[in-house]
Design an enzyme around this catalytic site. Sequence first.
Site, PDB file in Angstrom:
ATOM      1  N   HIS A   1       0.829  -1.215   0.000  1.00 32.43           N
ATOM      2  CA  HIS A   1       0.000   0.000   0.000  1.00 32.43           C
ATOM      3  C   HIS A   1       0.855   1.253   0.000  1.00 32.43           C
ATOM      4  O   HIS A   1       1.972   1.271   0.512  1.00 32.43           O
ATOM      5  CB  HIS A   1      -1.017  -0.004   1.143  1.00 32.43           C
ATOM      6  CG  HIS A   1      -0.448  -0.062   2.526  1.00 32.43           C
ATOM      7  ND1 HIS A   1      -0.093   1.068   3.222  1.00 32.43           N
ATOM      8  CD2 HIS A   1      -0.176  -1.104   3.347  1.00 32.43           C
ATOM      9  CE1 HIS A   1       0.357   0.716   4.424  1.00 32.43           C
ATOM     10  NE2 HIS A   1       0.332  -0.595   4.528  1.00 32.43           N
TER      11      HIS A   1
ATOM     12  N   ASP B   1      -0.190   4.319   1.175  1.00 34.90           N
ATOM     13  CA  ASP B   1      -0.440   5.300   2.240  1.00 34.90           C
ATOM     14  C   ASP B   1       0.307   4.929   3.518  1.00 34.90           C
ATOM     15  O   ASP B   1       0.736   3.798   3.713  1.00 34.90           O
ATOM     16  CB  ASP B   1      -1.943   5.431   2.515  1.00 34.90           C
ATOM     17  CG  ASP B   1      -2.592   4.112   2.930  1.00 34.90           C
ATOM     18  OD1 ASP B   1      -2.186   3.050   2.415  1.00 34.90           O
ATOM     19  OD2 ASP B   1      -3.494   4.139   3.791  1.00 34.90           O
TER      20      ASP B   1
ATOM     21  N   ASP C   1       6.581   0.343   6.660  1.00 40.41           N
ATOM     22  CA  ASP C   1       5.150   0.092   6.413  1.00 40.41           C
ATOM     23  C   ASP C   1       4.582   1.206   5.550  1.00 40.41           C
ATOM     24  O   ASP C   1       4.241   2.238   6.065  1.00 40.41           O
ATOM     25  CB  ASP C   1       4.415  -0.002   7.753  1.00 40.41           C
ATOM     26  CG  ASP C   1       2.923  -0.190   7.592  1.00 40.41           C
ATOM     27  OD1 ASP C   1       2.484  -0.605   6.515  1.00 40.41           O
ATOM     28  OD2 ASP C   1       2.195   0.097   8.561  1.00 40.41           O
TER      29      ASP C   1
ATOM     30  N   GLU D   1      -5.112   1.789   2.804  1.00 43.68           N
ATOM     31  CA  GLU D   1      -5.055   0.599   3.677  1.00 43.68           C
ATOM     32  C   GLU D   1      -5.216   0.986   5.139  1.00 43.68           C
ATOM     33  O   GLU D   1      -5.889   0.298   5.903  1.00 43.68           O
ATOM     34  CB  GLU D   1      -3.713  -0.123   3.475  1.00 43.68           C
ATOM     35  CG  GLU D   1      -3.630  -1.506   4.145  1.00 43.68           C
ATOM     36  CD  GLU D   1      -3.160  -1.491   5.588  1.00 43.68           C
ATOM     37  OE1 GLU D   1      -3.331  -2.514   6.272  1.00 43.68           O
ATOM     38  OE2 GLU D   1      -2.643  -0.458   6.057  1.00 43.68           O
ATOM     39  N   GLU D   2      -4.604   2.093   5.519  1.00 39.75           N
ATOM     40  CA  GLU D   2      -4.589   2.464   6.938  1.00 39.75           C
ATOM     41  C   GLU D   2      -5.954   2.945   7.435  1.00 39.75           C
ATOM     42  O   GLU D   2      -6.138   3.146   8.632  1.00 39.75           O
ATOM     43  CB  GLU D   2      -3.520   3.543   7.199  1.00 39.75           C
ATOM     44  CG  GLU D   2      -2.093   3.126   6.828  1.00 39.75           C
ATOM     45  CD  GLU D   2      -1.493   2.047   7.735  1.00 39.75           C
ATOM     46  OE1 GLU D   2      -2.199   1.597   8.658  1.00 39.75           O
ATOM     47  OE2 GLU D   2      -0.340   1.643   7.508  1.00 39.75           O
TER      48      GLU D   2
ATOM     49  N   ASP E   1       0.694 -10.381   0.595  1.00 41.42           N
ATOM     50  CA  ASP E   1       0.604  -8.988   1.048  1.00 41.42           C
ATOM     51  C   ASP E   1       1.574  -8.805   2.218  1.00 41.42           C
ATOM     52  O   ASP E   1       2.153  -9.767   2.719  1.00 41.42           O
ATOM     53  CB  ASP E   1      -0.840  -8.688   1.492  1.00 41.42           C
ATOM     54  CG  ASP E   1      -1.111  -7.193   1.680  1.00 41.42           C
ATOM     55  OD1 ASP E   1      -0.253  -6.361   1.300  1.00 41.42           O
ATOM     56  OD2 ASP E   1      -2.194  -6.843   2.202  1.00 41.42           O
TER      57      ASP E   1
ATOM     58  N   HIS F   1       4.387   2.168  12.891  1.00 41.96           N
ATOM     59  CA  HIS F   1       3.396   3.223  13.157  1.00 41.96           C
ATOM     60  C   HIS F   1       3.898   4.176  14.240  1.00 41.96           C
ATOM     61  O   HIS F   1       3.132   4.971  14.771  1.00 41.96           O
ATOM     62  CB  HIS F   1       2.028   2.652  13.580  1.00 41.96           C
ATOM     63  CG  HIS F   1       1.270   2.022  12.452  1.00 41.96           C
ATOM     64  ND1 HIS F   1      -0.082   1.773  12.503  1.00 41.96           N
ATOM     65  CD2 HIS F   1       1.665   1.606  11.227  1.00 41.96           C
ATOM     66  CE1 HIS F   1      -0.483   1.214  11.365  1.00 41.96           C
ATOM     67  NE2 HIS F   1       0.569   1.098  10.580  1.00 41.96           N
TER      68      HIS F   1
HETATM   69 ZN   LIG Z   1       0.884  -1.629   6.281  1.00 41.28          ZN
END
Ligand SMILES: [Zn+2]
Length: 492
Positions: free
Chosen positions: A123, A125, A158, A192-193, A219, A463
């Site tokens: 992803h 984002d 990520d 995705e987030e 994924d 994150h």
């Molecule tokens: Zn991710």
Amino acid sequence: MRPTVRYAAFIALGIGAGIVAAASINVLRLGSRQIIVAPIVPPAVDERRAAEHLSSAVRFQTISRDFAPDVDRSEFLRLHAFLKEAFPHVHAILTREVVNGYALLYAWPGEDPTLRPIVLMAHQDVVPIAPGSESQWHAGPFSGEIKDGYIWGRGAWDDKGNLMSILEAVESLAAAGFKPRRTIYLTFGHDEEIGGTEGAKAIASLFKLRGVRPEFVLDEGLLIAEGIMPGLDPPVALIGIAEKGWATLKLTTTAPPGHSSMPGARTAIGSLARALDRVEQAPFPAVVGGVAGDMLRTVAPEMHGLNRMALSNLWLLEPLVRRQLAAAPSTNALLRTTTAITVIRGGDKENVLPGTAEAWVNFRLLPGDTVRGVVEHVRRAVDDERVGIEVLPQSSEASPVASQTSDGYGLISRTVRELFPSVVVAPGLMIGGTDSRHMAGVAENVYRFSPVRARAEDLSRFHGTDERISIENYVEMIRFYETLIRHAAGAR
Ligand SMILES: [Zn+2]
């Protein structure tokens, strides 16, 4: 997992000699489940160039924010333009579709249309930087700075790490004249987030509409974890074969509102408190089975000491192992559908009885449990018809469990063993959510794995602050995808 001490006490306190003998035999008999592969010459990677590409990708602030659907998404378009420039062969040879304005779907048509395609997902984002934490970073969060052997910044791990390493691998194959036998799809969602509805979910719908039936989907997901299990020395590559579900239940209670000087016997807040306590006192059962059981049985032969003995003899020691694993939140989450009271509301003045009170309880569902089953469970636990129970929108069932004997699992496992020779491969359960859950109706076998090396102390970067990836590991990621594609779609 920190079970060693209590295992030792248990064993010292005297299990019968016969049982010890039987257990020892089991330890000896339980063979390794690791596939034996010959080492390969890893694909060549222009390390500097690749690091600079990832660094550039990190600089685009492709942030997804909750409750901000109308956010300016021009950064995504700038990222797209950069990708075209950085990967000319990809853009000359693969077809590219833009879905819902920002999600990207690439297809590299295979030469043999009878072979089922594969799908590699990532992803675009990233999550925002927590307000106030900017100054704690050792490099600007969107600087993409390259220093001390790392590429720093939000998304380096990520998930621009996966996105860019997939593209590097395809670029290198395309430039070398590689022609895939089966079609390879690359899907890069942009939301995705915040649930993946416009990105991955829309792409999954397109696949359904077009009758695309992938052999397997890969994924982002579990990692190559180092030092997480006492008794297991080698790093373990956990291939996520399933993902937990998600449901939030709203519990509501009511009572006559009024002045606090003359309260009734039952108040809204009191009733709610009692209901919540009952829910918490009725956890879902923990089981050392399913995906967690498979993981433990796979790593056991690679371990040493008491943990190896305990995990090799679950037929005997399951209750003990279960108690130990359930004691730590991180391993408890692998054994059961978890219950977490996250929101409570009721009353706003000290001398006024509120007419209603409500609480939200978030459940993460083990494969096999269902949202409906959770509602039943809560209703039984609360045992009070006056408590309203309602499922909030956006719940999702646990994913199906992918096969560990499929070609896809075998290819991923083989690729890991070839490129990371000392690493043990085991199936794992993904606790968090990924875009791949939208592929549940598209492919039988959906895997969640990122060839990212991480130690327990790195997990807070995810994150969080100081997200980064080492250049060395990033090169390994590119090699992983290149080798995987060669295995899956190369000439026989
Ligand atoms: Zn991710």
